[in-house]
Design an enzyme around this catalytic site. Structure first.
Site, PDB file in Angstrom:
ATOM      1  N   HIS A 178       1.255  -1.138   0.310  1.00  0.00           N
ATOM      2  CA  HIS A 178       0.126   0.052  -0.207  1.00  0.00           C
ATOM      3  C   HIS A 178       1.114   1.194   0.307  1.00  0.00           C
ATOM      4  CE1 HIS A 178      -2.951  -2.293   1.817  1.00  0.00           C
ATOM      5  NE2 HIS A 178      -3.561  -3.002   0.347  1.00  0.00           N
ATOM      6  N   ALA A 179       0.859   2.190  -1.049  1.00  0.00           N
ATOM      7  CA  ALA A 179       1.014   3.238  -1.561  1.00  0.00           C
ATOM      8  C   ALA A 179       2.387   3.989   0.024  1.00  0.00           C
ATOM      9  CB  ALA A 179       1.356   3.462  -2.608  1.00  0.00           C
ATOM     10  N   ARG A 180       1.403   4.453   0.372  1.00  0.00           N
ATOM     11  CA  ARG A 180       1.094   5.150   1.664  1.00  0.00           C
ATOM     12  C   ARG A 180       1.637   5.145   2.896  1.00  0.00           C
ATOM     13  NH1 ARG A 180      -5.129   5.402   2.139  1.00  0.00           N
ATOM     14  NH2 ARG A 180      -5.970   3.502   2.882  1.00  0.00           N
ATOM     15  N   GLU A 181       2.021   3.470   3.311  1.00  0.00           N
ATOM     16  CA  GLU A 181       2.511   3.272   4.032  1.00  0.00           C
ATOM     17  C   GLU A 181       3.950   2.938   4.230  1.00  0.00           C
ATOM     18  OE1 GLU A 181      -0.081  -0.995   4.090  1.00  0.00           O
ATOM     19  OE2 GLU A 181      -1.459   0.718   4.194  1.00  0.00           O
ATOM     20  N   ARG A 236      -3.402   4.935  -2.027  1.00  0.00           N
ATOM     21  CA  ARG A 236      -2.362   2.646  -1.490  1.00  0.00           C
ATOM     22  C   ARG A 236      -2.520   2.040  -2.572  1.00  0.00           C
ATOM     23  NH1 ARG A 236      -5.840  -0.481   2.320  1.00  0.00           N
ATOM     24  NH2 ARG A 236      -6.464  -2.099   2.361  1.00  0.00           N
ATOM     25  N   ASN A 253      -3.418  -5.759  -2.835  1.00  0.00           N
ATOM     26  CA  ASN A 253      -3.610  -7.298  -1.901  1.00  0.00           C
ATOM     27  C   ASN A 253      -5.340  -6.941  -0.934  1.00  0.00           C
ATOM     28  OD1 ASN A 253      -2.307  -8.847   0.503  1.00  0.00           O
ATOM     29  ND2 ASN A 253      -2.998  -7.349   1.946  1.00  0.00           N
ATOM     30  N   ARG A 254      -5.251  -7.083  -2.733  1.00  0.00           N
ATOM     31  CA  ARG A 254      -6.820  -7.747  -2.516  1.00  0.00           C
ATOM     32  C   ARG A 254      -7.062  -8.684  -4.587  1.00  0.00           C
ATOM     33  NH1 ARG A 254      -6.530  -5.928   1.619  1.00  0.00           N
ATOM     34  NH2 ARG A 254      -7.983  -4.476   3.194  1.00  0.00           N
ATOM     35  N   HIS A 309       2.597  -3.560   6.446  1.00  0.00           N
ATOM     36  CA  HIS A 309       1.574  -2.892   6.677  1.00  0.00           C
ATOM     37  C   HIS A 309       1.920  -1.654   7.364  1.00  0.00           C
ATOM     38  CE1 HIS A 309      -0.592  -4.637   2.927  1.00  0.00           C
ATOM     39  NE2 HIS A 309      -0.113  -5.698   3.707  1.00  0.00           N
ATOM     40  N   SER A 310       0.805  -0.552   7.032  1.00  0.00           N
ATOM     41  CA  SER A 310       0.682   0.258   8.895  1.00  0.00           C
ATOM     42  C   SER A 310      -0.866   0.832   8.207  1.00  0.00           C
ATOM     43  CB  SER A 310       2.181   1.193   8.770  1.00  0.00           C
ATOM     44  OG  SER A 310       1.455   2.447   7.874  1.00  0.00           O
ATOM     45  N   TYR A 311      -1.096   1.070   9.417  1.00  0.00           N
ATOM     46  CA  TYR A 311      -0.891   1.248  10.790  1.00  0.00           C
ATOM     47  C   TYR A 311      -1.608   0.809  11.366  1.00  0.00           C
ATOM     48  CZ  TYR A 311      -4.641   4.654  10.213  1.00  0.00           C
ATOM     49  OH  TYR A 311      -6.165   5.743  10.729  1.00  0.00           O
ATOM     50  N   GLU A 385       0.961  -4.763  11.083  1.00  0.00           N
ATOM     51  CA  GLU A 385       0.429  -3.588  10.631  1.00  0.00           C
ATOM     52  C   GLU A 385       1.456  -2.588  11.864  1.00  0.00           C
ATOM     53  OE1 GLU A 385      -1.398  -1.966   8.602  1.00  0.00           O
ATOM     54  OE2 GLU A 385      -2.980  -3.717   7.957  1.00  0.00           O
TER      55      GLU A 385
HETATM   56 ZN   LIG Z   1      -1.304  -1.696   4.138  1.00  0.00          ZN
END
Ligand SMILES: [Zn+2]
Ligand SMILES: *[C@@H]1O[C@H](CO)[C@@H](O)[C@H](O)[C@H]1NC(C)=O
Length: 420
Positions: A178-181, A236, A253-254, A309-311, A385
């Site tokens: 997920h790009a923003r993590e 994301r 991730n889906r 991942h986060s968060y 996470e």
């Molecule tokens: Zn994620």
């Protein structure tokens, strides 16, 4: 040299001419983060909220954190009266995160620990990996696992010990799906950096490196990562288009081809944060990652898979797609996770919640942990996470990078020790 995001002028330099001109950088000044308490998780309600909100930060949860422009706060509150503001001005939080810093790589030496004191442009992450690899050329190499929608290689580092290249079961680690993590890129890199730079001096590290072959990909979603750095900090998904919609991006991730078709754990709406795609595994990123997982499975096997991942501060294991199923080695997964959470907490008190993915967090179909556990035959498969629990969310300040990667490393050492 510092790397300032100067808008469209920079885009042609960074992305080259093959990529369409990106939009103006999204300005989140004055935007608020609302925490909405839903009666139950619902992608339908999320889809309604998504039309008004700029982003949903944790799609699938019953307590949704959503980013809303000042003008839309009342509309969202009307949709979900049970809401509180957890961030009054996202612009302030983004300023605290710090600028992207481009270090001086001219010496082309092994990167120092100061790498982990700031966030960096994507191109520098590739330089970091190749400089690190170059310092330990006899026990590492750069590999790629396919290419992204926009043609970027999914680039990783393979690390081995005294048994020689490819002689041991695989430890597979993914960051930045997920790009923003952004903290996850730094964490995956810290793992690789620790394994190589401490091998000669730390007997624990040496024994862990001698025992396994490590395959670490710090950014499995490079297009999304670049987009989050240049255009929209809260992006994301990947950057794949679909002819039926003007919305962009599949949730990598889906999209994994395992229980992809099951309903309730992803969205069929291309505008959703959790859009699953048109067919199982139809994102180019997933094709490359699937091929690598299958090849590791068919080689020495996968001992451990870790998707970072986060968060939220969770350690999660299969299954994501069905909340009532209990995975066959649930007791071992729980025991290893319990020790890892304790090891993380011992560093500076950060508390993690552990449990099976679906019942602990939310339902996910076509997820990496389920695929690598089931189709990849991994002995242990986890989603982590990382920090925090929403105060900063994805924009963890640069001052928290070192504390986060250091505690997470202790979680990894614990996990690897107990996965033996
Ligand atoms: Zn994620
Ligand atoms: C799955 O992994 C186990 C070892 O953990 C191995 O014995 C078994 O043969 C593997 N099965 C497949 C289908 O790869």
């Amino acid at each position: 040299m510092r790397f300032f995001l100067a808008g469209s002028l920079l885009l042609s330099n960074v992305l080259g001419t093959a990529v369409p001109r990106a939009e103006q950088k999204v300005d989140y000044t004055g935007f608020k983060v609302l925490r909405l308490s839903l009666a139950k998780a619902s992608h339908d309600i999320e889809a309604q909220i998504e039309k008004v909100a700029a982003h949903i930060l944790n799609p699938g949860k019953t307590t949704l954190d959503v980013v809303v422009s000042p003008e839309s706060v009342d509309t969202v509150k009307a949709l979900v009266p049970e809401s509180i503001i957890i961030n009054e001005d996202l612009g302030v939080t983004l300023a605290e995160e710090g600028e992207l810093v481009s270090p001086d790589f001219s010496a082309s030496a092994v990167p120092s620990e100061t790498w982990f004191t700031a966030y960096h442009p994507y191109a520098d992450h590739l330089t970091f990996l190749s400089d690190l690899q170059g310092g330990f050329a006899s026990q590492s190499e750069i590999f790629t696992a396919g290419t992204s929608v926009q043609g970027r290689a999914l680039t990783g580092i393979h690390i081995w010990g005294s048994g020689g290249k490819g002689s041991k079961p695989a430890i597979l680690i993914h960051g930045t799906v997920h790009a923003r993590e952004w903290i996850t890129t730094m964490t995956a890199e810290y793992f690789a950096w620790q394994l190589l730079t401490k091998y000669a001096s730390d007997t624990t590290v040496k024994s862990l490196v001698d025992k396994y072959d490590y395959y670490i990909i710090p950014a499995v979603n490079p297009d999304g990562f670049v987009y989050s750095q240049i255009t929209d900090r809260l992006w994301r998904k990947n950057r794949q288009t679909v002819s039926s919609s003007t919305c962009v991006g599949r949730d990598i991730n889906r999209n994994w081809p395992f229980k992809w078709e099951v309903t309730g754990g992803a969205s069929t709406n291309p505008c959703s944060e959790t859009y699953k795609g048109l067919a199982a595994g139809d994102a180019p990123e997933n094709k490359g990652l699937v091929a690598q997982v299958n090849s590791l499975r068919d080689g020495k096997g996968i001992r451990l898979y870790l998707d970072i991942h986060s968060y939220g501060q969770y350690i999660l294991w299969p299954y994501g797609y069905d909340c009532s199923l209990v995975v066959h080695n649930s007791a071992q997964l729980r025991s290893i996770a319990t020790s890892a959470a304790a090891a993380i907490k011992a560093v500076s008190g950060t508390s993690y919640t552990i449990g099976p993915s679906c019942s602990t967090l939310y339902a996910t179909t076509g997820s990496s942990v389920d695929y690598v556990d089931s189709a990849g035959n991994a002995t242990y498969s986890y989603t982590w996470e990382l920090r925090d629990t929403g105060d900063y969310g994805f924009q963890l300040p640069a001052s928290q990078i070192q504390p986060t990667v250091r505690e997470t490393w202790q979680g990894l050492v614990s996990t690897l020790t107990n996965a033996g």
